[in-house]
Design an enzyme around this catalytic site. Sequence first.
Site, PDB file in Angstrom:
ATOM      1  N   ARG A   1       0.833  -1.200   0.000  1.00 22.63           N
ATOM      2  CA  ARG A   1       0.000   0.000   0.000  1.00 22.63           C
ATOM      3  C   ARG A   1       0.873   1.257   0.000  1.00 22.63           C
ATOM      4  O   ARG A   1       1.320   1.720   1.040  1.00 22.63           O
ATOM      5  CB  ARG A   1      -0.910   0.007   1.234  1.00 22.63           C
TER       6      ARG A   1
ATOM      7  N   ASP B   1      -5.011   4.915  13.928  1.00 22.43           N
ATOM      8  CA  ASP B   1      -4.086   5.328  12.873  1.00 22.43           C
ATOM      9  C   ASP B   1      -4.587   6.608  12.230  1.00 22.43           C
ATOM     10  O   ASP B   1      -5.444   7.300  12.794  1.00 22.43           O
ATOM     11  CB  ASP B   1      -3.904   4.203  11.848  1.00 22.43           C
TER      12      ASP B   1
END
EC number: 2.3.3.9
Length: 553
Positions: free
Chosen positions: A162, A444
Amino acid sequence: MSAPRGIEIEPPPNGFVEAYQTLFSTKSILFLAELTTTFQEEVDRILKLRTSRKVSLDLTGDVPGFSDETAHILNDATWKVLPVPERLQKRHVDIGDLAPCDTERFIQGLRSSAQGIQVDFDDGNCPTYRNQIKGIYNVFKAAHNQFHDAPPISQAPVLMLRPRAWNMVEHNMMMNGRQVPGPLFDFGLLMFHCGMQLFQNNSGPFFYLSKVESYLEARLWNNIFLWTEDKLGLPMGSIKATVLIENILATFEMEEILYELRDHSAGLNCGIWDYSASFVNKFGHRPAFLLPDRSKYVNMEKQFLKCYMDLLVQTCHRRGALATGGMAALLLPKDKNSALYSKVLATVTRLKLLEVSAGVDGFMVYDMDLIEPMQQLFQQHTQGDNQLDELRDDLTVTPAQLLTMPAGGVTLYGLKYNIAVGILFIEAWLRGKGHFFYKGQVEDSATAEISRSQVWQWIRHQAKLEDDNREVTSGLVKSLTQEVKEDLREVLKSSTVRDVQRLLTATSMFLEVVQKSEFPEFLTTYLSEDHTFLASQVQNEEGDAGGAPRHKL
């Protein structure tokens, strides 16, 4: 090693000379340079189109819908995405938010029984130079079987790489006087050093694409894939990518996104917090889009999120593409015999069963102890490697269902929770960390985005607290921030002057971002371009004992 003309690269961080020399060979630098030169103009155009679209929505007061311009794609029932390779056919449980700069956790993931690993250079990662080099080098070592305590790459969970999203740049590499786009830096190095190796081991190259907002952005990525395959001698279609649908505008273009990537698609992914935050990003100044307290009123059972997941599954399966759900952020307690352990496991099981029942083909967990229980969940409630035969033909989703905010208000607990998460995320970034643990779960950039978005929006609309009918004002948020800050000193175990100063700096930066007149589009962009964060990288690198970076104010 001197870079070719027009290219500037910062020297290696302390202790990373070997990794740096491996990654930045003359050939890899030239490949990165050509990749950037080829696509920089189109990247610029995409970012300008994002801005133009947002301005148009603001000026007209319109809302998105399904486009008549692409009706020929939507109405053509004959096209499908290419079938994915065998190793992607069954991905019931992936590990999420795994920043590969964390070598110990990365190796632990490689040794796990998960089907895949979200190798995260985006939401769960802080993109310091050190982290990017260490993370990409660790992927290189995994792909080339250089970790002696990990299985061969052909037997390990597949790496779903990613790269950063288009809003991020790489500060440490300049090309023709401009910073290189972050995703091109990450993707280029990963492909140059690992693409062929992964392909030859039937293990990739596979990617997650973050924060895609339109089918034109999917087209850009498809062109990048085609160019890269040609340059590296890979067969056309060997790169596969899952697009994260984490923006409300992309929800209305899911079929078109699959169409643009039909030769390279590994399906679509749905989440919750980045997606919810995108409503504030695009429409947060409108009273009709006031999002209630996420801690009490926002979950995947609410209509706007349930319909989004249902539509994603229907769209994917209609076109032969895999549909995956979000990440379970809850952490299991260490004591397996405790009541809390049973409660957390039951909560995760209930929420993930909703996704399985909706027809998803897989999802993610952060806690590796959840891998086996969640794999068992799939085995108990599904048959075969995936649920591609669940076409959801009975389903009709309307724009109104996707755009109607859930009922609910704002609680004092939810306001303080959002303040805490926002501050802790900034504090983590100033330490070079992309995620942290708070109240039994991992947080996050996605949860930081929804947290600061809600605080900004509640101030903007002067929302009232359910608890005592107080208005959420800048003054109230400042007052509560002082209360929260004292609690966070205990959470962080701040013991040194540097620790305390870093928390003060994070608090100051959080208050600045939630009081902005215009909503900053991405918290990560705001932070990564701030002098305070850039200075913190230098001080962390030099081990400056003179104190944490102070905010410019």
